[in-house]
Every structure is written in structure tokens, then in C-alpha cells.
Scaffold this motif. Structure first.
Motif, PDB file in Angstrom:
ATOM      1  N   LYS A   5      -3.342 -34.417  20.231  1.00  0.00           N
ATOM      2  CA  LYS A   5      -2.667 -33.741  18.996  1.00  0.00           C
ATOM      3  C   LYS A   5      -2.802 -33.977  17.985  1.00  0.00           C
ATOM      4  O   LYS A   5      -3.617 -34.091  16.654  1.00  0.00           O
ATOM      5  CB  LYS A   5      -1.318 -33.422  19.120  1.00  0.00           C
ATOM      6  N   ASN A  60      10.630 -33.133   3.953  1.00  0.00           N
ATOM      7  CA  ASN A  60      10.226 -31.332   4.204  1.00  0.00           C
ATOM      8  C   ASN A  60       9.367 -31.148   4.178  1.00  0.00           C
ATOM      9  O   ASN A  60       8.666 -31.397   2.916  1.00  0.00           O
ATOM     10  CB  ASN A  60      11.701 -30.594   4.316  1.00  0.00           C
ATOM     11  N   ASN A  61       9.437 -29.835   4.401  1.00  0.00           N
ATOM     12  CA  ASN A  61       7.886 -29.156   3.937  1.00  0.00           C
ATOM     13  C   ASN A  61       7.419 -29.686   2.495  1.00  0.00           C
ATOM     14  O   ASN A  61       5.653 -29.396   1.919  1.00  0.00           O
ATOM     15  CB  ASN A  61       7.362 -27.584   4.909  1.00  0.00           C
ATOM     16  N   HIS A 108       1.597 -28.121   7.086  1.00  0.00           N
ATOM     17  CA  HIS A 108       2.758 -29.312   7.939  1.00  0.00           C
ATOM     18  C   HIS A 108       3.229 -28.122   9.260  1.00  0.00           C
ATOM     19  O   HIS A 108       4.158 -28.737   9.652  1.00  0.00           O
ATOM     20  CB  HIS A 108       3.564 -28.927   6.170  1.00  0.00           C
ATOM     21  N   LYS A 109       3.566 -26.711   8.857  1.00  0.00           N
ATOM     22  CA  LYS A 109       4.459 -26.086   9.912  1.00  0.00           C
ATOM     23  C   LYS A 109       3.657 -26.136  11.214  1.00  0.00           C
ATOM     24  O   LYS A 109       5.188 -26.697  12.475  1.00  0.00           O
ATOM     25  CB  LYS A 109       4.416 -24.763   9.743  1.00  0.00           C
ATOM     26  N   TYR A 110       2.303 -26.362  11.452  1.00  0.00           N
ATOM     27  CA  TYR A 110       1.841 -27.001  12.662  1.00  0.00           C
ATOM     28  C   TYR A 110       2.287 -28.467  13.491  1.00  0.00           C
ATOM     29  O   TYR A 110       2.066 -28.834  13.995  1.00  0.00           O
ATOM     30  CB  TYR A 110       0.311 -26.845  12.054  1.00  0.00           C
ATOM     31  N   SER A 112       4.349 -30.292  11.798  1.00  0.00           N
ATOM     32  CA  SER A 112       6.085 -30.072  12.144  1.00  0.00           C
ATOM     33  C   SER A 112       6.035 -29.435  13.895  1.00  0.00           C
ATOM     34  O   SER A 112       7.093 -30.358  14.407  1.00  0.00           O
ATOM     35  CB  SER A 112       6.711 -29.827  11.022  1.00  0.00           C
ATOM     36  N   SER A 113       6.111 -28.724  13.870  1.00  0.00           N
ATOM     37  CA  SER A 113       5.876 -28.031  15.192  1.00  0.00           C
ATOM     38  C   SER A 113       5.477 -29.031  16.351  1.00  0.00           C
ATOM     39  O   SER A 113       6.113 -29.311  17.704  1.00  0.00           O
ATOM     40  CB  SER A 113       5.929 -27.001  15.782  1.00  0.00           C
ATOM     41  N   LEU A 114       4.274 -28.869  16.436  1.00  0.00           N
ATOM     42  CA  LEU A 114       3.644 -29.320  17.534  1.00  0.00           C
ATOM     43  C   LEU A 114       3.215 -31.818  17.969  1.00  0.00           C
ATOM     44  O   LEU A 114       3.119 -32.091  18.563  1.00  0.00           O
ATOM     45  CB  LEU A 114       2.159 -29.351  17.529  1.00  0.00           C
ATOM     46  N   ARG A 117       7.580 -32.970  16.418  1.00  0.00           N
ATOM     47  CA  ARG A 117       8.931 -32.469  16.880  1.00  0.00           C
ATOM     48  C   ARG A 117       9.998 -33.871  17.405  1.00  0.00           C
ATOM     49  O   ARG A 117       9.512 -35.095  17.594  1.00  0.00           O
ATOM     50  CB  ARG A 117       9.253 -31.802  17.996  1.00  0.00           C
TER      51      ARG A 117
END
Length: 126
Positions: A5, A60-61, A108-110, A112-114, A117
Motif C-alpha cells: 500500500k 485532517n485533510n 490524502h483521501k486515498y 486516509s482510507s487505505l 484507517r
């Protein structure tokens, strides 16, 4: 955290940063391609460790994206001349950093989620 990852994330980030810097710095402002690629690898390494793994993990983002904007501007402006051998103007650095930061928001969304988490606590029941 899976090493795969992190490798995937680093490849995505490297592609994004390198493409932006090649277009802005090499294609528009005529900086040498090889030096621009080397500079992009420095930006990727620092911003992944500091912004994506460090700051994003505890904030946060929005905070992480602004941090990446500031870090990238600083690195391009101050470290860029050491790598490229030519002065890099603040505005070239800032424009590049703004474009990179636009991509960082989604990156950052990617991450954060993968990657970041939170692990589920086996002792808590939902």
C-alpha cells in the motif's frame, strides 16, 4: 500497514508530483528535466513522510494539504537551486506547489482510507 500500500501510494504521488514539476518547471520555465525529476523525488520523500504519514495521521485533510503547500513551496524555492544549479523563483515554486496541493487533497483521501484507517479494536463491540 502493508508495504504494498505504501509502495502504491508512493508511485501515485511520484507520478503526480513529477508530472506537475515537469510541466511547470521544465516545459514552461525551461529548467533541466533530469534535475526537475531529482527535485520531485525529494519533494515526494519529504512530503510523504511529513505531510501524508505524519500530519495527516494526527490532523485532517485541510491541515495536511496546507502543510504540503508550504513544505513544497519551501523545498522548491530553497532546495531547488542546490539540485538544479539555478535560481528557482518564489512564484515558480508557489505555482508548482499550488498545483501539487490540488492533487494532494485527493491523494490524502486515498491515504486516509487505505493506509491510515484506524484499526478496529477487537475488545469493543458495535
Amino acid at each position: 500497514m502493508s508495504k504494498l500500500k505504501h509502495i502504491t501510494a508512493l508511485l501515485i504521488k511520484t507520478l503526480m508530483v513529477t508530472l506537475v514539476l515537469l510541466v511547470v518547471m521544465s516545459a514552461i520555465y525551461n529548467y533541466p528535466v533530469g534535475s526537475t525529476v531529482a527535485l520531485s523525488l525529494i519533494v515526494v520523500a519529504l512530503s510523504y513522510i511529513i505531510g501524508d504519514i505524519g500530519i495527516l495521521r494526527v490532523s485532517n485533510n485541510t491541515v495536511a494539504t496546507i502543510s504540503d503547500l508550504l513544505l513544497t513551496t519551501f523545498v522548491l524555492w530553497m532546495v531547488g537551486p542546490l539540485i538544479i544549479g539555478l535560481t528557482v523563483s518564489f512564484w515558480v515554486s508557489f505555482i508548482s506547489a499550488v498545483l501539487i496541493s490540488a492533487g494532494e487533497y485527493f491523494f490524502h483521501k486515498y491515504v486516509s482510507s487505505l493506509i491510515l484507517r484506524k484499526r478496529e479494536d477487537p475488545y469493543t463491540q458495535t
